[in-house]
Design a protein around this motif. Sequence first.
Motif, PDB file in Angstrom:
ATOM      1  N   TYR A  86       0.690  -1.257   0.109  1.00 45.62           N
ATOM      2  CA  TYR A  86      -0.026  -0.083  -0.069  1.00 45.62           C
ATOM      3  C   TYR A  86       0.795   1.279   0.039  1.00 45.62           C
TER       4      TYR A  86
ATOM      5  N   GLY B 237      12.654  -6.075   0.720  1.00 44.71           N
ATOM      6  CA  GLY B 237      11.481  -6.143  -0.201  1.00 44.71           C
ATOM      7  C   GLY B 237      10.991  -4.687  -0.397  1.00 44.71           C
ATOM      8  N   ARG B 238       9.724  -4.630  -0.288  1.00 42.65           N
ATOM      9  CA  ARG B 238       9.127  -3.167  -0.862  1.00 42.65           C
ATOM     10  C   ARG B 238       9.458  -2.370   0.127  1.00 42.65           C
ATOM     11  N   ILE B 239       9.285  -2.431   1.738  1.00 42.08           N
ATOM     12  CA  ILE B 239       9.476  -1.391   2.742  1.00 42.08           C
ATOM     13  C   ILE B 239      11.067  -1.196   2.880  1.00 42.08           C
TER      14      ILE B 239
ATOM     15  N   ASP C  45      19.484 -10.182   2.343  1.00 43.46           N
ATOM     16  CA  ASP C  45      18.044 -10.570   2.134  1.00 43.46           C
ATOM     17  C   ASP C  45      18.469 -12.021   1.506  1.00 43.46           C
TER      18      ASP C  45
ATOM     19  N   THR D 240      12.154 -16.654  10.734  1.00 42.80           N
ATOM     20  CA  THR D 240      12.816 -15.173  11.124  1.00 42.80           C
ATOM     21  C   THR D 240      12.549 -15.064  12.733  1.00 42.80           C
TER      22      THR D 240
ATOM     23  N   THR E 255      10.307  -2.115  12.897  1.00 43.74           N
ATOM     24  CA  THR E 255       8.815  -1.779  12.371  1.00 43.74           C
ATOM     25  C   THR E 255       8.106  -2.937  11.433  1.00 43.74           C
ATOM     26  N   SER E 256       8.692  -4.103  11.622  1.00 44.09           N
ATOM     27  CA  SER E 256       8.332  -5.144  10.819  1.00 44.09           C
ATOM     28  C   SER E 256       7.194  -5.942  11.712  1.00 44.09           C
ATOM     29  N   ARG E 257       7.803  -6.914  12.561  1.00 43.56           N
ATOM     30  CA  ARG E 257       6.841  -7.940  13.517  1.00 43.56           C
ATOM     31  C   ARG E 257       7.539  -8.076  14.739  1.00 43.56           C
TER      32      ARG E 257
ATOM     33  N   ASP F 182       8.267   0.091  16.700  1.00 47.89           N
ATOM     34  CA  ASP F 182       6.810   0.239  16.424  1.00 47.89           C
ATOM     35  C   ASP F 182       6.125  -1.240  16.525  1.00 47.89           C
TER      36      ASP F 182
ATOM     37  N   HIS G 110       2.495   0.360  16.634  1.00 48.25           N
ATOM     38  CA  HIS G 110       1.898  -0.083  15.403  1.00 48.25           C
ATOM     39  C   HIS G 110       1.536   0.867  14.353  1.00 48.25           C
TER      40      HIS G 110
ATOM     41  N   PHE H 129       2.212   2.261   9.496  1.00 42.89           N
ATOM     42  CA  PHE H 129       1.010   2.453   8.281  1.00 42.89           C
ATOM     43  C   PHE H 129       0.483   3.740   8.301  1.00 42.89           C
TER      44      PHE H 129
HETATM   45  P1  NAI Z   1       8.041  -7.765   1.178  1.00 41.40           P
HETATM   46  O1  NAI Z   1       7.526  -9.025   1.070  1.00 41.40           O
HETATM   47  O2  NAI Z   1       8.015  -6.778   0.005  1.00 41.40           O
HETATM   48  O3  NAI Z   1       9.689  -7.869   1.790  1.00 41.40           O
HETATM   49  C1  NAI Z   1      10.025  -8.839   2.537  1.00 41.40           C
HETATM   50  C2  NAI Z   1      11.555  -9.142   2.356  1.00 41.40           C
HETATM   51  O4  NAI Z   1      11.881 -10.002   3.279  1.00 41.40           O
HETATM   52  C3  NAI Z   1      11.663  -9.880   1.158  1.00 41.40           C
HETATM   53  O5  NAI Z   1      12.736  -9.485   0.150  1.00 41.40           O
HETATM   54  C4  NAI Z   1      12.038 -11.244   1.241  1.00 41.40           C
HETATM   55  O6  NAI Z   1      13.002 -11.890   0.543  1.00 41.40           O
HETATM   56  C5  NAI Z   1      12.769 -10.978   2.570  1.00 41.40           C
HETATM   57  N1  NAI Z   1      12.999 -12.038   3.570  1.00 41.40           N
HETATM   58  C6  NAI Z   1      12.017 -13.126   3.728  1.00 41.40           C
HETATM   59  N2  NAI Z   1      12.495 -14.201   4.737  1.00 41.40           N
HETATM   60  C7  NAI Z   1      13.749 -13.603   5.015  1.00 41.40           C
HETATM   61  C8  NAI Z   1      14.783 -14.277   5.714  1.00 41.40           C
HETATM   62  N3  NAI Z   1      14.537 -15.354   6.396  1.00 41.40           N
HETATM   63  N4  NAI Z   1      15.787 -13.244   6.093  1.00 41.40           N
HETATM   64  C9  NAI Z   1      16.126 -12.178   5.236  1.00 41.40           C
HETATM   65  N5  NAI Z   1      15.407 -11.860   4.351  1.00 41.40           N
HETATM   66  C10 NAI Z   1      13.990 -12.275   4.252  1.00 41.40           C
HETATM   67  O7  NAI Z   1       7.347  -7.151   2.284  1.00 41.40           O
HETATM   68  P2  NAI Z   1       7.352  -5.492   3.116  1.00 41.40           P
HETATM   69  O8  NAI Z   1       5.965  -5.175   2.189  1.00 41.40           O
HETATM   70  O9  NAI Z   1       8.322  -4.813   2.647  1.00 41.40           O
HETATM   71  O10 NAI Z   1       6.835  -6.038   4.451  1.00 41.40           O
HETATM   72  C11 NAI Z   1       7.642  -6.214   5.439  1.00 41.40           C
HETATM   73  C12 NAI Z   1       7.114  -6.480   6.671  1.00 41.40           C
HETATM   74  O11 NAI Z   1       6.794  -5.345   7.315  1.00 41.40           O
HETATM   75  C13 NAI Z   1       5.856  -7.136   6.602  1.00 41.40           C
HETATM   76  O12 NAI Z   1       6.064  -8.699   6.780  1.00 41.40           O
HETATM   77  C14 NAI Z   1       5.087  -6.766   7.728  1.00 41.40           C
HETATM   78  O13 NAI Z   1       5.211  -7.692   8.974  1.00 41.40           O
HETATM   79  C15 NAI Z   1       5.721  -5.389   8.303  1.00 41.40           C
HETATM   80  N6  NAI Z   1       4.752  -4.383   8.130  1.00 41.40           N
HETATM   81  C16 NAI Z   1       4.801  -3.325   9.189  1.00 41.40           C
HETATM   82  C17 NAI Z   1       3.819  -2.431   9.043  1.00 41.40           C
HETATM   83  C18 NAI Z   1       3.644  -1.315  10.418  1.00 41.40           C
HETATM   84  O14 NAI Z   1       2.708  -0.498  10.503  1.00 41.40           O
HETATM   85  N7  NAI Z   1       4.486  -1.333  11.287  1.00 41.40           N
HETATM   86  C19 NAI Z   1       2.769  -2.088   7.991  1.00 41.40           C
HETATM   87  C20 NAI Z   1       2.949  -2.907   6.830  1.00 41.40           C
HETATM   88  C21 NAI Z   1       4.038  -4.183   7.037  1.00 41.40           C
END
Ligand code: NAI
Length: 330
Positions: free
Chosen positions: A101, A154-156, A175, A210, A231-233, A257, A294, A297
Amino acid sequence: MKILFYDTKPYDRESFDALAKKYPELEIEYLATDISENTVRLAKGYDAVCVFVASDVSGKIVRALSKRGVRLILLRCAGFNNVDLKACEEENITVMRVPDYSPEAIAEHALALSFAVNRHIHKAYIKVRENNFSLMGLTGVNFFGKTAGIIGTGRIGAAMCRACHGIGMKVIAYDKFPNSALGFVEYTDLDTVLRNSDLISLHCPLTRETYHMIDLEAIEKMKDGVLLVNTSRGALISTRDLIKGIRMHKFSGVGLDVYEEEQENVFENREDDILNTSVTARLLSFPNVIVTSHQGFLTTEALEAIAMVTLENAKGFENGSPEKANIVRV
Ligand code: NAI
């Protein structure tokens, strides 16, 4: 299609209402309460439910939804670790999410936490309000010329890499699938990122692999005075080990976060509650830790995008042509 929205706040309703008139085929009802064993029965008569990042979509809830005729779960978020996907498959319930998003919204929040904790903005703000204009304890470091270590690009993570590069940091990253579009990033292994970074920011999803990737062993590898941002999980970091690391004076700052045990807190005003666990309180007791709830977003652009993709997901499902990339599978 009738959709029951759980766990909605005024800002959710605002962004969905602004678009809803473009989707006359969708009938939306909002609930403030989240989905639970008690509230799942309200979904009777609805084709879909729409839930958020901290909603409990465990097997029990999924089966209860199925019993009430729900065929679609719309996640108005990217993460789906709160959903029992196997149960959804067994019950023939489709799960759709909003994968992309506004990555910049979260990356900018990660950067905001990094800046704030580095320059002690949280302390400075309170001090000045109390007419304390002393600078004692407020020294930070320049980010310019330092090394940012981004885990997950990835994206973020990619947006965070660009932001760090933009302020003159050297960017190294780990990554499993390096992003070839990020020519300025030096990819390396996790250990090298941990050992060489001045700022470490986590952007990979929470998976079995992870879970607790930042434990005491990982923390001990980090540079003394490192700044850690998540800011991930929450469960990417073992909170118990993080607290040990903070007490070892490993970190100049920690910006969170997300954190383990955030589930009950997220988006709730709990100022009159006596909390059952002390994790949040312990984290908040450290002067070099900033916790937000959190909110990565939470920008207008992200909310608009979330509303649009969620309503498109519902429409596509209803028309028999759902956007395949947004369907979450086991
Ligand atoms: P994405 O799927 O675009 O990128 C995730 C990246 O992590 C990918 O490049 C993938 O290859 C890599 N990855 C996966 N497993 C791995 C590992 N074992 N070691 C190293 N890299 C690994 O996801 P995006 O959109 O960038 O989101 C990332 C995280 O951000 C989401 O999973 C979500 O948990 C979190 N998030 C937090 C928000 C917030 O409000 N704080 C809002 C939206 C997402």
